[in-house]
Scaffold this active site. Structure first.
Site, short mmCIF file in Angstrom:
data_model
loop_
_atom_site.label_atom_id
_atom_site.label_comp_id
_atom_site.label_asym_id
_atom_site.label_seq_id
_atom_site.Cartn_x
_atom_site.Cartn_y
_atom_site.Cartn_z
N ILE A 10 24.86 18.23 -6.97
CA ILE A 10 25.98 17.70 -7.44
C ILE A 10 25.88 16.32 -6.87
O ILE A 10 25.57 15.96 -6.20
CB ILE A 10 27.01 18.64 -7.00
N ASP A 11 26.81 15.27 -7.70
CA ASP A 11 26.89 13.97 -7.77
C ASP A 11 27.26 13.65 -6.14
O ASP A 11 28.32 14.72 -5.54
CB ASP A 11 27.74 13.43 -8.64
N LYS A 12 26.98 12.57 -5.37
CA LYS A 12 27.48 12.26 -4.15
C LYS A 12 29.05 12.34 -3.96
O LYS A 12 29.39 13.13 -3.12
CB LYS A 12 27.08 10.75 -3.95
N THR A 67 31.21 14.27 -5.92
CA THR A 67 31.81 15.29 -6.19
C THR A 67 31.69 16.35 -5.23
O THR A 67 30.43 16.40 -4.39
CB THR A 67 30.87 15.90 -7.55
N ARG A 106 31.42 14.91 -16.56
CA ARG A 106 31.87 13.53 -16.65
C ARG A 106 31.50 12.77 -17.99
O ARG A 106 32.53 12.15 -18.64
CB ARG A 106 31.16 12.59 -15.70
#
Length: 308
Positions: free
Chosen positions: A140-142, A144, A241
């Site tokens: 998962i993104d930094k 998030t 997103r």
């Protein structure tokens, strides 16, 4: 590695600030070092890190090749929701990078996991995985937060990889988005590919687009904001997103796909991976975990409710 960007909505911001937001895994201090080493060109010429970007500027970043060493264990606290001999389920903090990348080699989830297990990952698993991401099945993104499962054995890695490939994993996110929704729930079935103007950004109907399906449900309407629940059927990079921006409801605080000015000062997308479920690799059946909305998310949500 060479990355190229064309300035659009980022005009007026400092170059080092823009690039540290666009290049998710690179810190601002690392970007500044690249400026000092003349590794960043603007319209074909070197530039200072504090130069203000102008619309249409073409920025080329030349990342120097870095030796691929195995990640080192780091004593970083982890919020572990579950662990057994096969898997670890972690509630990742916002701001933590999942695995080492250009300009961000330490203090990642991988470094923390390696310290936690004390070198007790299967040799077969390490050989099977990419060198810098042992046990990492998904990311998962930094910025998030939320739940992520890490494999400790080759059996677990292969089982979980198959489930992600088959889209049988349960992944439900909570997001605060801009604007209202016409319907209380719906499905966005729009392929996602690369953005031709920015190699790190994804785009609905972009280059080499692949199937992407997101189901959403409105939880709360708050003036010009909407709190939603998003269920991923597929797992493309930045899927929620991109899809939310595509339908006109970008995630609040999103530096890549949302507006540059954020009245709520969210400092990153307000997106939380709150539910994760899958079949356990040892055959015991389906297991599911839920992580409550974190403090940063609650804080931004309260600002929205107060009409800040």
């Amino acid at each position: 590695m060479i990355l190229e960007f064309t300035i659009e909505k980022e005009a007026g911001e400092r170059l080092d600030v823009i690039l540290s937001e666009l290049i998710e895994d690179a810190s601002r201090s690392y970007i500044q070092k690249l400026f000092e080493a003349d590794k960043i060109l603007v319209n074909g010429s070197t530039a200072k890190k504090n130069r203000k970007a102008e619309e249409g500027d073409v920025i080329v970043v030349d990342f120097p090749e870095e030796k691929e060493d195995a990640p080192a264990p780091s004593d970083i606290p982890l919020d572990i929701y579950y662990e057994d001999g096969d898997i670890i389920v972690v509630n990742k903090a916002r701001g933590m990078v999942v695995h080492p990348a250009q300009g961000h080699k330490d203090d990642t989830l991988v470094n923390a996991i390696l310290y936690h297990v004390g070198g007790k990952l299967d040799d077969e698993l390490i050989e099977r995985c990419e060198k810098d991401r042992p046990g990492i099945v998904h990311r998962i993104d930094k910025d998030t937060s939320g739940l992520l499962v890490v494999a400790k054995t080759l059996r677990a890695f292969e089982s979980l990889s198959d489930q992600f490939r088959d889209h049988s994993i349960t992944r439900v996110y909570t997001a605060l988005t801009y604007n209202g929704f016409k319907d209380d729930e719906g499905t966005i079935d729009v392929p996602i590919g690369r953005d031709p103007r920015n190699r790190l950004r994804r785009k609905a109907l972009g280059l080499e687009a692949r199937e992407a399906i997101t189901h959403y449900k409105v939880i709360e309407r708050i003036g010009n904001y909407t709190l939603i629940e998003a269920h991923l059927e597929t797992g493309r990079t930045h899927q929620i997103r991109v899809h939310m921006a595509y339908i006109g409801n970008p995630v609040v605080g999103d530096p890549l796909y949302g507006p540059r000015k954020d009245r709520l000062k969210a400092e990153g997308q307000v997106l939380h991976a709150g539910k994760l479920g899958f079949m356990h690799p040892d055959g015991r059946g389906y297991i599911e975990f839920e992580a409550p909305m974190p403090e940063y998310f609650r804080g931004v949500l309260e600002k929205a409710r107060r009409g800040v």
